[in-house]
Design an enzyme around this catalytic site. Structure first.
Site, PDB file in Angstrom:
ATOM      1  N   ARG A   1     -10.235 -11.518   1.583  1.00  0.00           N
ATOM      2  CA  ARG A   1      -9.650 -11.037   0.325  1.00  0.00           C
ATOM      3  C   ARG A   1      -8.418 -11.879  -0.059  1.00  0.00           C
ATOM      4  O   ARG A   1      -8.501 -12.735  -0.921  1.00  0.00           O
ATOM      5  CB  ARG A   1      -9.299  -9.536   0.441  1.00  0.00           C
ATOM      6  CG  ARG A   1      -9.063  -8.851  -0.888  1.00  0.00           C
ATOM      7  CD  ARG A   1      -7.693  -9.095  -1.474  1.00  0.00           C
ATOM      8  NE  ARG A   1      -6.610  -8.611  -0.616  1.00  0.00           N
ATOM      9  CZ  ARG A   1      -5.334  -8.880  -0.839  1.00  0.00           C
ATOM     10  NH1 ARG A   1      -4.980  -9.605  -1.887  1.00  0.00           N
ATOM     11  NH2 ARG A   1      -4.406  -8.435  -0.015  1.00  0.00           N
ATOM     12  N   ASP A   2      -7.304 -11.678   0.612  1.00  0.00           N
ATOM     13  CA  ASP A   2      -6.087 -12.415   0.238  1.00  0.00           C
ATOM     14  C   ASP A   2      -6.319 -13.917   0.394  1.00  0.00           C
ATOM     15  O   ASP A   2      -5.834 -14.726  -0.400  1.00  0.00           O
ATOM     16  CB  ASP A   2      -4.917 -11.955   1.123  1.00  0.00           C
ATOM     17  CG  ASP A   2      -3.552 -12.126   0.464  1.00  0.00           C
ATOM     18  OD1 ASP A   2      -3.422 -12.999  -0.401  1.00  0.00           O
ATOM     19  OD2 ASP A   2      -2.618 -11.394   0.821  1.00  0.00           O
TER      20      ASP A   2
ATOM     21  N   HIS B   1       2.624  -6.669   5.875  1.00  0.00           N
ATOM     22  CA  HIS B   1       1.827  -7.768   5.308  1.00  0.00           C
ATOM     23  C   HIS B   1       2.804  -8.896   4.952  1.00  0.00           C
ATOM     24  O   HIS B   1       3.535  -8.800   3.975  1.00  0.00           O
ATOM     25  CB  HIS B   1       1.115  -7.222   4.069  1.00  0.00           C
ATOM     26  CG  HIS B   1       0.310  -8.199   3.291  1.00  0.00           C
ATOM     27  ND1 HIS B   1      -1.071  -8.230   3.335  1.00  0.00           N
ATOM     28  CD2 HIS B   1       0.657  -9.172   2.411  1.00  0.00           C
ATOM     29  CE1 HIS B   1      -1.517  -9.180   2.526  1.00  0.00           C
ATOM     30  NE2 HIS B   1      -0.494  -9.770   1.950  1.00  0.00           N
TER      31      HIS B   1
ATOM     32  N   HIS C   1       3.782 -13.002   4.240  1.00  0.00           N
ATOM     33  CA  HIS C   1       3.360 -14.365   3.886  1.00  0.00           C
ATOM     34  C   HIS C   1       4.354 -15.337   4.508  1.00  0.00           C
ATOM     35  O   HIS C   1       5.531 -15.030   4.653  1.00  0.00           O
ATOM     36  CB  HIS C   1       3.299 -14.529   2.365  1.00  0.00           C
ATOM     37  CG  HIS C   1       2.056 -13.933   1.784  1.00  0.00           C
ATOM     38  ND1 HIS C   1       0.965 -14.689   1.415  1.00  0.00           N
ATOM     39  CD2 HIS C   1       1.708 -12.652   1.546  1.00  0.00           C
ATOM     40  CE1 HIS C   1       0.006 -13.897   0.959  1.00  0.00           C
ATOM     41  NE2 HIS C   1       0.428 -12.646   1.022  1.00  0.00           N
TER      42      HIS C   1
ATOM     43  N   CYS D   1      -0.989 -14.748  -3.756  1.00  0.00           N
ATOM     44  CA  CYS D   1      -1.233 -14.020  -5.001  1.00  0.00           C
ATOM     45  C   CYS D   1      -1.204 -14.997  -6.176  1.00  0.00           C
ATOM     46  O   CYS D   1      -0.184 -15.637  -6.419  1.00  0.00           O
ATOM     47  CB  CYS D   1      -0.153 -12.947  -5.197  1.00  0.00           C
ATOM     48  SG  CYS D   1      -0.268 -12.143  -6.804  1.00  0.00           S
TER      49      CYS D   1
ATOM     50  N   ASN E   1      -0.846 -16.208   3.883  1.00  0.00           N
ATOM     51  CA  ASN E   1      -0.461 -15.117   4.778  1.00  0.00           C
ATOM     52  C   ASN E   1      -0.043 -15.711   6.118  1.00  0.00           C
ATOM     53  O   ASN E   1      -0.359 -16.858   6.416  1.00  0.00           O
ATOM     54  CB  ASN E   1      -1.683 -14.226   5.065  1.00  0.00           C
ATOM     55  CG  ASN E   1      -2.106 -13.422   3.873  1.00  0.00           C
ATOM     56  OD1 ASN E   1      -2.817 -13.912   3.011  1.00  0.00           O
ATOM     57  ND2 ASN E   1      -1.673 -12.186   3.822  1.00  0.00           N
TER      58      ASN E   1
HETATM   59  N1  COA Z   1     -13.296  -4.277 -11.904  1.00  0.00           N
HETATM   60  C1  COA Z   1     -13.974  -4.949 -12.851  1.00  0.00           C
HETATM   61  N2  COA Z   1     -13.631  -4.967 -14.141  1.00  0.00           N
HETATM   62  C2  COA Z   1     -12.548  -4.264 -14.498  1.00  0.00           C
HETATM   63  C3  COA Z   1     -11.802  -3.533 -13.572  1.00  0.00           C
HETATM   64  C4  COA Z   1     -12.200  -3.567 -12.207  1.00  0.00           C
HETATM   65  N3  COA Z   1     -11.523  -2.909 -11.260  1.00  0.00           N
HETATM   66  N4  COA Z   1     -10.794  -2.933 -14.204  1.00  0.00           N
HETATM   67  C5  COA Z   1     -10.902  -3.258 -15.502  1.00  0.00           C
HETATM   68  N5  COA Z   1     -11.966  -4.070 -15.681  1.00  0.00           N
HETATM   69  C6  COA Z   1     -12.453  -4.649 -16.931  1.00  0.00           C
HETATM   70  C7  COA Z   1     -12.585  -3.655 -18.042  1.00  0.00           C
HETATM   71  O1  COA Z   1     -13.821  -2.987 -17.969  1.00  0.00           O
HETATM   72  C8  COA Z   1     -12.482  -4.540 -19.273  1.00  0.00           C
HETATM   73  O2  COA Z   1     -13.688  -5.226 -19.426  1.00  0.00           O
HETATM   74  P1  COA Z   1     -14.199  -5.735 -20.881  1.00  0.00           P
HETATM   75  O3  COA Z   1     -13.167  -6.729 -21.334  1.00  0.00           O
HETATM   76  O4  COA Z   1     -15.516  -6.337 -20.576  1.00  0.00           O
HETATM   77  O5  COA Z   1     -14.220  -4.498 -21.713  1.00  0.00           O
HETATM   78  C9  COA Z   1     -11.449  -5.568 -18.825  1.00  0.00           C
HETATM   79  O6  COA Z   1     -11.491  -5.603 -17.388  1.00  0.00           O
HETATM   80  C10 COA Z   1     -10.058  -5.219 -19.276  1.00  0.00           C
HETATM   81  O7  COA Z   1      -9.758  -3.910 -18.871  1.00  0.00           O
HETATM   82  P2  COA Z   1      -8.281  -3.321 -18.881  1.00  0.00           P
HETATM   83  O8  COA Z   1      -8.291  -1.957 -18.293  1.00  0.00           O
HETATM   84  O9  COA Z   1      -7.698  -3.502 -20.249  1.00  0.00           O
HETATM   85  O10 COA Z   1      -7.620  -4.278 -17.839  1.00  0.00           O
HETATM   86  P3  COA Z   1      -6.419  -5.318 -18.007  1.00  0.00           P
HETATM   87  O11 COA Z   1      -6.860  -6.535 -18.697  1.00  0.00           O
HETATM   88  O12 COA Z   1      -5.214  -4.594 -18.497  1.00  0.00           O
HETATM   89  O13 COA Z   1      -6.215  -5.690 -16.453  1.00  0.00           O
HETATM   90  C11 COA Z   1      -6.540  -5.049 -14.165  1.00  0.00           C
HETATM   91  C12 COA Z   1      -5.913  -4.700 -15.491  1.00  0.00           C
HETATM   92  C13 COA Z   1      -5.856  -4.189 -13.118  1.00  0.00           C
HETATM   93  C14 COA Z   1      -8.018  -4.762 -14.217  1.00  0.00           C
HETATM   94  C15 COA Z   1      -6.318  -6.564 -13.857  1.00  0.00           C
HETATM   95  O14 COA Z   1      -4.997  -6.916 -14.099  1.00  0.00           O
HETATM   96  C16 COA Z   1      -6.673  -6.903 -12.449  1.00  0.00           C
HETATM   97  O15 COA Z   1      -7.813  -6.860 -12.059  1.00  0.00           O
HETATM   98  N6  COA Z   1      -5.678  -7.290 -11.619  1.00  0.00           N
HETATM   99  C17 COA Z   1      -5.895  -7.575 -10.215  1.00  0.00           C
HETATM  100  C18 COA Z   1      -5.148  -8.808  -9.822  1.00  0.00           C
HETATM  101  C19 COA Z   1      -5.310  -9.090  -8.338  1.00  0.00           C
HETATM  102  O16 COA Z   1      -6.334  -8.824  -7.745  1.00  0.00           O
HETATM  103  N7  COA Z   1      -4.262  -9.682  -7.742  1.00  0.00           N
HETATM  104  C20 COA Z   1      -4.258 -10.067  -6.368  1.00  0.00           C
HETATM  105  C21 COA Z   1      -4.298  -8.951  -5.402  1.00  0.00           C
HETATM  106  S1  COA Z   1      -2.786  -8.090  -5.235  1.00  0.00           S
HETATM  107 ZN    ZN Z   2      -0.741 -11.019   0.272  1.00  0.00          ZN
END
Ligand code: COA
Ligand code: ZN
Length: 312
Positions: A17-18, A209, A211, A242, A251
């Site tokens: 994952r990370d 956790h 890094h 990240c 990490n």
């Molecule tokens: N899995 C898949 N798709 C997702 C989702 C998830 N968990 N959560 C939201 N989406 C989709 C929505 O369905 C929407 O799809 P569409 O454009 O086809 O309609 C789109 O993403 C936007 O949804 P929204 O709720 O407005 O999300 P956002 O753009 O505000 O983003 C997160 C919010 C949380 C989904 C996004 O910022 C994210 O995934 N961040 C994770 C970052 C990460 O993993 N960082 C490293 C680990 S710490």
């Molecule tokens: Zn991390």
């Protein structure tokens, strides 16, 4: 005080994952599955095997379902999935994850950059996830990213972290992770914060956790260990970071951590020669060198023959 190191420590492997989330090169689903299957045989009790986040945010892990459904589960191993919201939790549940790792940053700015939500919105999303998990066997862990410092806001106050710990406990989380997302923690700070958190959370529920962004990763592990922490995330080869934090890097490296533990007599239950073998295969998979050191140097017991023609 002389610390008794004749103890044990749990290493949770987070490379799938990370580690992979920041890699620019696409890793085929079959290769991810093979990596996790190998890790499952190396003695870990916990593996963070992927995330269920927006595929636009983290394209490298967009095949989470296929990965979770394709792995060969080993008994005794908990397969964890990182999720940011209810949609992620639903995806993880149907893909068969054993435990969810819910992530929110202590820093409002980093949470907005990483999760595109304010912290209050993340907490609301987490209560929806708690409701979903009720009545299922899903375990719930919640992480506090940027718990020691934020690349946008600077030092994170202990009080802010404690406030989030309280919120997580109130939500009914079974585990809490303090994450040093961009390697800003130092050992004294770690010792103090871990001691304070352990007044509220038992060691069996707390994960650290770290890094190694500024070279302090393993020093921070020892400080946390001295303060009573016994669970640590680490990533094979020292992969990780990240993508939404400037200057993020890997990490702490799993095999370097395990080597440290073995040299000090701390039991981890993992198979170091197997880890080194796996780590040495990562450059071929990912196309670059790994930051980990023991895979390059070998263990202390990997001795060399003496040079020839030495004076007698
Ligand atoms: N899995 C898949 N798709 C997702 C989702 C998830 N968990 N959560 C939201 N989406 C989709 C929505 O369905 C929407 O799809 P569409 O454009 O086809 O309609 C789109 O993403 C936007 O949804 P929204 O709720 O407005 O999300 P956002 O753009 O505000 O983003 C997160 C919010 C949380 C989904 C996004 O910022 C994210 O995934 N961040 C994770 C970052 C990460 O993993 N960082 C490293 C680990 S710490
Ligand atoms: Zn991390």
């Amino acid at each position: 005080m002389i610390t008794d190191y004749s103890d044990s420590l749990i290493v949770q492997e987070v490379a799938p994952r990370d580690g992979l989330q920041i890699e620019p090169k696409w890793v085929e689903t079959a290769d991810k599955i093979a990596l996790i299957d190998q890790l499952s045989l190396a003695g870990f009790s916990r593996i963070e095997a992927g995330s269920f986040v927006s595929p636009k945010a983290i394209p490298a892990l967009r095949d989470g379902e296929a990965v979770f459904l394709g792995i060969q589960r080993q008994p005794g191993v908990t397969y964890v999935a990182l999720v940011p919201n209810l949609k992620g939790a639903q995806r993880a549940l149907s893909a068969g994850a054993d435990e969810l790792n819910l992530v929110m940053s202590a820093s409002q700015t980093h949470n907005l950059a990483n999760m595109r939500m304010r912290c209050e919105q993340s907490l609301t999303a987490f209560s929806d996830v708690v409701a979903l998990a009720r009545g299922t066997s899903l375990g719930l862990n919640a992480s506090i990213a940027t718990a020691f410092g934020c690349p946008f806001e600077g030092v994170t106050s202990e009080d802010r972290v404690m406030q989030i710990v309280d919120a997580y406990l109130e939500l009914g989380m079974q585990g809490i992770t303090l994450a040093d997302t961009t390697g800003m923690a130092n050992p004294r700070q770690v010792y103090r914060l871990v001691q304070r958190v352990l007044t509220q959370v038992p060691a069996s529920m707390l994960t650290l956790h770290f890094h190694n962004t500024r070279g302090l990763g393993l020093s921070n592990v020892l400080a946390a260990y001295e303060a009573g922490a016994r669970r640590f995330d680490a990533s094979l080869g020292g992969l990780g970071g990240c993508p939404f934090a400037p200057g993020a890097s890997g990490n702490i490296c799993t095999e370097d951590l395990v080597n440290l533990c073995e040299e000090m007599g701390i039991h981890t239950g993992t198979d170091l020669p197997h880890l080194l073998e796996m780590s040495r295969r990562l450059p071929a998979l990912l196309g670059h060198e790994m930051p980990g050191q023991v895979a390059k140097a070998g263990r202390n017991c990997d001795l060399h023959s003496a040079p020839e023609n030495m004076p007698v």
